[in-house]
Design a protein around this motif. Structure first.
Motif, PDB file in Angstrom:
ATOM      1  N   ILE A 144      80.193  20.282 108.644  1.00  0.00           N
ATOM      2  CA  ILE A 144      79.174  19.379 108.113  1.00  0.00           C
ATOM      3  C   ILE A 144      78.012  19.261 109.089  1.00  0.00           C
ATOM      4  CG2 ILE A 144      78.705  16.973 107.483  1.00  0.00           C
ATOM      5  CD1 ILE A 144      81.560  16.903 106.307  1.00  0.00           C
ATOM      6  N   GLY A 145      78.328  19.145 110.386  1.00  0.00           N
ATOM      7  CA  GLY A 145      77.279  19.042 111.387  1.00  0.00           C
ATOM      8  C   GLY A 145      76.385  20.272 111.432  1.00  0.00           C
ATOM      9  N   LEU A 146      76.990  21.446 111.398  1.00  0.00           N
ATOM     10  CA  LEU A 146      76.200  22.687 111.412  1.00  0.00           C
ATOM     11  C   LEU A 146      75.502  22.917 110.078  1.00  0.00           C
ATOM     12  CD1 LEU A 146      78.622  25.035 113.360  1.00  0.00           C
ATOM     13  CD2 LEU A 146      76.511  23.995 114.205  1.00  0.00           C
ATOM     14  N   GLY A 147      76.077  22.439 109.005  1.00  0.00           N
ATOM     15  CA  GLY A 147      75.461  22.618 107.691  1.00  0.00           C
ATOM     16  C   GLY A 147      74.231  21.749 107.508  1.00  0.00           C
ATOM     17  N   VAL A 148      74.199  20.603 108.160  1.00  0.00           N
ATOM     18  CA  VAL A 148      73.040  19.701 108.042  1.00  0.00           C
ATOM     19  C   VAL A 148      71.865  20.218 108.864  1.00  0.00           C
ATOM     20  CG1 VAL A 148      72.240  17.365 108.591  1.00  0.00           C
ATOM     21  CG2 VAL A 148      74.455  17.688 107.513  1.00  0.00           C
ATOM     22  N   CYS A 149      72.179  20.888 109.969  1.00  0.00           N
ATOM     23  CA  CYS A 149      71.095  21.384 110.850  1.00  0.00           C
ATOM     24  C   CYS A 149      70.210  22.393 110.185  1.00  0.00           C
ATOM     25  CB  CYS A 149      71.679  21.994 112.111  1.00  0.00           C
ATOM     26  SG  CYS A 149      72.421  20.756 113.167  1.00  0.00           S
TER      27      CYS A 149
END
Length: 110
Positions: free
Chosen positions: A105-110
């Motif tokens: 989720i963290g990498l997908g939001v970036c």
């Protein structure tokens, strides 16, 4: 059938309300007809495996070879849930899921 005059004067036939409502009624079921093969295939492939797994979980031994097959009922589940290593593995899996989802989720939001 009702005859109506079109824009250019030619006769046009309008479908009766009874025929239209019957066609609409049948059209509502068409999507469900497309699901019948999928549901049938799932039932044929999933239900026997599910029944086999339930049967296997209630016995102890090797049923494929017929060696020491005993019906133990829920004893397999009781021994699993009272085992300390089961809960350690469960917590480790839960931690992995939390970290993996957080990273995704963290990498997908970036």
């Amino acid at each position: 059938m009702v005859q109506q005059k079109g824009v250019l004067g030619e006769a046009a036939t309008a479908a009766s309300p009874q025929t239209t409502s019957r066609a609409n009624r049948y059209a509502q079921f068409v999507p469900f007809l497309f699901l019948i093969p999928t549901i049938g295939l799932l039932l044929v492939l999933v239900v026997p495996v599910f029944v086999f797994l339930i049967k296997e979980s209630l016995i102890q031994g090797n049923p494929l070879l017929g060696i020491n097959v005993q019906f133990v009922g829920l004893d397999n589940f009781i021994s699993l849930l009272t085992s300390g290593s089961y809960w350690v593995i469960w917590l480790r899996t839960l931690g992995f899921v939390v970290v993996a989802l957080g990273l995704e989720i963290g990498l997908g939001v970036c």
